[in-house]
Design an enzyme around this catalytic site. Sequence first.
Site, mmCIF file in Angstrom:
data_model
loop_
_atom_site.group_PDB
_atom_site.id
_atom_site.type_symbol
_atom_site.label_atom_id
_atom_site.label_comp_id
_atom_site.label_asym_id
_atom_site.label_seq_id
_atom_site.Cartn_x
_atom_site.Cartn_y
_atom_site.Cartn_z
ATOM 1 N N SER A 266 0.810 -1.223 0.000
ATOM 2 C CA SER A 266 0.000 0.000 0.000
ATOM 3 C C SER A 266 0.843 1.273 0.000
ATOM 4 O O SER A 266 1.796 1.409 0.771
ATOM 5 C CB SER A 266 -0.916 0.025 1.227
ATOM 6 O OG SER A 266 -1.581 1.263 1.270
ATOM 7 N N SER B 245 -0.699 4.162 0.522
ATOM 8 C CA SER B 245 -1.564 5.148 1.187
ATOM 9 C C SER B 245 -0.841 5.960 2.274
ATOM 10 O O SER B 245 -1.043 7.177 2.339
ATOM 11 C CB SER B 245 -2.798 4.462 1.778
ATOM 12 O OG SER B 245 -3.590 3.962 0.736
ATOM 13 N N LYS C 71 -13.317 -4.655 1.777
ATOM 14 C CA LYS C 71 -14.245 -3.555 1.442
ATOM 15 C C LYS C 71 -15.716 -3.941 1.630
ATOM 16 O O LYS C 71 -16.515 -3.129 2.086
ATOM 17 C CB LYS C 71 -14.008 -3.087 0.000
ATOM 18 C CG LYS C 71 -12.693 -2.336 -0.174
ATOM 19 C CD LYS C 71 -12.562 -1.778 -1.580
ATOM 20 C CE LYS C 71 -11.184 -1.195 -1.789
ATOM 21 N NZ LYS C 71 -11.026 -0.608 -3.125
ATOM 22 N N ASN D 297 -14.511 1.976 1.372
ATOM 23 C CA ASN D 297 -13.051 2.080 1.529
ATOM 24 C C ASN D 297 -12.650 3.181 2.504
ATOM 25 O O ASN D 297 -11.468 3.434 2.692
ATOM 26 C CB ASN D 297 -12.364 2.292 0.171
ATOM 27 C CG ASN D 297 -12.549 3.693 -0.349
ATOM 28 O OD1 ASN D 297 -13.445 4.421 0.080
ATOM 29 N ND2 ASN D 297 -11.703 4.091 -1.277
ATOM 30 N N ARG E 122 -15.787 -12.430 -18.000
ATOM 31 C CA ARG E 122 -15.619 -13.869 -18.227
ATOM 32 C C ARG E 122 -16.856 -14.617 -17.745
ATOM 33 O O ARG E 122 -17.434 -15.419 -18.465
ATOM 34 C CB ARG E 122 -14.360 -14.343 -17.482
ATOM 35 C CG ARG E 122 -14.158 -15.838 -17.506
ATOM 36 C CD ARG E 122 -12.905 -16.211 -16.743
ATOM 37 N NE ARG E 122 -12.952 -15.817 -15.332
ATOM 38 C CZ ARG E 122 -11.989 -16.066 -14.459
ATOM 39 N NH1 ARG E 122 -10.877 -16.669 -14.856
ATOM 40 N NH2 ARG E 122 -12.103 -15.681 -13.198
ATOM 41 N N LYS F 155 -22.142 -12.844 -13.422
ATOM 42 C CA LYS F 155 -21.763 -11.737 -12.525
ATOM 43 C C LYS F 155 -22.080 -10.389 -13.169
ATOM 44 O O LYS F 155 -22.519 -9.449 -12.504
ATOM 45 C CB LYS F 155 -20.286 -11.840 -12.143
ATOM 46 C CG LYS F 155 -20.092 -12.824 -10.993
ATOM 47 C CD LYS F 155 -18.641 -13.129 -10.737
ATOM 48 C CE LYS F 155 -17.887 -11.990 -10.087
ATOM 49 N NZ LYS F 155 -16.467 -12.383 -9.855
ATOM 50 N N GLY G 185 -4.084 3.578 -13.420
ATOM 51 C CA GLY G 185 -4.873 4.017 -12.282
ATOM 52 C C GLY G 185 -4.133 4.775 -11.191
ATOM 53 O O GLY G 185 -4.672 4.949 -10.103
HETATM 54 P P1 ATR Z 1 -12.116 -7.033 -7.631
HETATM 55 O O1 ATR Z 1 -12.780 -6.834 -6.301
HETATM 56 O O2 ATR Z 1 -10.709 -6.530 -7.721
HETATM 57 O O3 ATR Z 1 -12.955 -6.570 -8.779
HETATM 58 P P2 ATR Z 1 -12.973 -9.693 -8.100
HETATM 59 O O4 ATR Z 1 -14.280 -9.429 -7.496
HETATM 60 O O5 ATR Z 1 -12.294 -11.000 -7.858
HETATM 61 O O6 ATR Z 1 -11.925 -8.612 -7.716
HETATM 62 O O7 ATR Z 1 -13.116 -9.476 -9.691
HETATM 63 C C1 ATR Z 1 -12.046 -9.587 -10.544
HETATM 64 C C2 ATR Z 1 -12.503 -9.350 -11.970
HETATM 65 O O8 ATR Z 1 -11.449 -9.762 -12.849
HETATM 66 C C3 ATR Z 1 -13.714 -10.146 -12.371
HETATM 67 O O9 ATR Z 1 -14.415 -9.473 -13.394
HETATM 68 C C4 ATR Z 1 -13.066 -11.440 -12.889
HETATM 69 O O10 ATR Z 1 -13.860 -12.179 -13.775
HETATM 70 P P3 ATR Z 1 -14.905 -13.254 -13.205
HETATM 71 O O11 ATR Z 1 -16.072 -12.462 -12.706
HETATM 72 O O12 ATR Z 1 -15.218 -14.105 -14.381
HETATM 73 O O13 ATR Z 1 -14.193 -13.992 -12.106
HETATM 74 C C5 ATR Z 1 -11.897 -10.851 -13.639
HETATM 75 N N1 ATR Z 1 -10.838 -11.854 -13.801
HETATM 76 C C6 ATR Z 1 -9.957 -12.250 -12.856
HETATM 77 N N2 ATR Z 1 -9.128 -13.206 -13.358
HETATM 78 C C7 ATR Z 1 -9.524 -13.426 -14.641
HETATM 79 C C8 ATR Z 1 -9.068 -14.269 -15.691
HETATM 80 N N3 ATR Z 1 -8.040 -15.115 -15.527
HETATM 81 N N4 ATR Z 1 -9.687 -14.208 -16.891
HETATM 82 C C9 ATR Z 1 -10.723 -13.355 -17.078
HETATM 83 N N5 ATR Z 1 -11.206 -12.528 -16.126
HETATM 84 C C10 ATR Z 1 -10.616 -12.558 -14.927
#
Ligand code: ATR
Length: 274
Positions: A14, A16, A65, A86, A151, A155, A241
């Site tokens: 972090s 921060s 969070k 946050n 993916r 969701k 970011g």
């Molecule tokens: P965060 O809180 O950082 O958003 P998260 O809730 O785990 O973390 O979400 C991560 C995002 O990255 C999701 O959209 C995830 O896709 P899924 O909803 O299908 O899990 C995406 N993501 C993470 N790893 C991935 C991978 N190997 N290929 C495609 N999408 C991925």
Amino acid sequence: MKAFGVVGHPIGHSRSPEIHGQFALQCKLDIDYLKFDVEPEKFDSFVSEFFANGGVGLNITVPFKEHAFRLSTPASEKVKLSKAVNTLYLNEIGELVGDNTDGPGLVKDLLNNDILLEQKRLLILGAGGAARGILPSIIEKSPASITIANRTIEKAEQLQQEFSHLQSIDVVGFEDVDGVDTEPYDVIINATSLGIQGETPNISPKAVKSSTCCYDLMYSSDDTAFVKWALDNKAQKAIDGLGMLVEQAAVSFEIWLGAIPDTRAIVDRIRRGE
Ligand code: ATR
């Protein structure tokens, strides 16, 4: 001295404390801002002890969070929609209040980079906590359309449903990004966590036109994989970011202390590797 901190697990990465330390110097305020690595089962007791001992404000990062949201009274309707917090503080009557400065921080940094969302065709990659956290602030800017590509389609559909009273959202898989219609997007925001492994969502370059602005919620000292992808595909802008990181911190700082720091100077310092 007023006590602040950031709580996560792990927390080593972090920035921060450094960012808030710089804000405090600028605003001539004396604050103590520490990092706290807290085991998940100790999160609740840590937060109550921190505030019982006179702590003024906490930032909350991964993986807490959503937990912080459940523990606090939401500061606004937007926080209720984002279901993530946050920034924590006590209000005048001693209630623990939770706010989310990620969305406002993103919108501020988009503006800093002359990226407007009003009436724009917007593509969001990812449907996890990060996407949910920024959606209320994005919708507030009235884009012409929002498409979420993920993916796991379910969701993205969940977000589509939860936000349907505010904005209609299209949902696609990465492989179908240019299958919704043939128009490329004005703004593409990467909210996936793929960048951590140096990867980027596999979407068609047809999503990009010469005026497309791409923004990665992730920051790294080198170009992120998504920033590289955007530049390779001749996007007008490709921004990581870092600015959002500093802007969301500035919104928290203002909530706690009522002072507005100069974020630009700090973004520049971090970019220079100082
Ligand atoms: P965060 O809180 O950082 O958003 P998260 O809730 O785990 O973390 O979400 C991560 C995002 O990255 C999701 O959209 C995830 O896709 P899924 O909803 O299908 O899990 C995406 N993501 C993470 N790893 C991935 C991978 N190997 N290929 C495609 N999408 C991925």
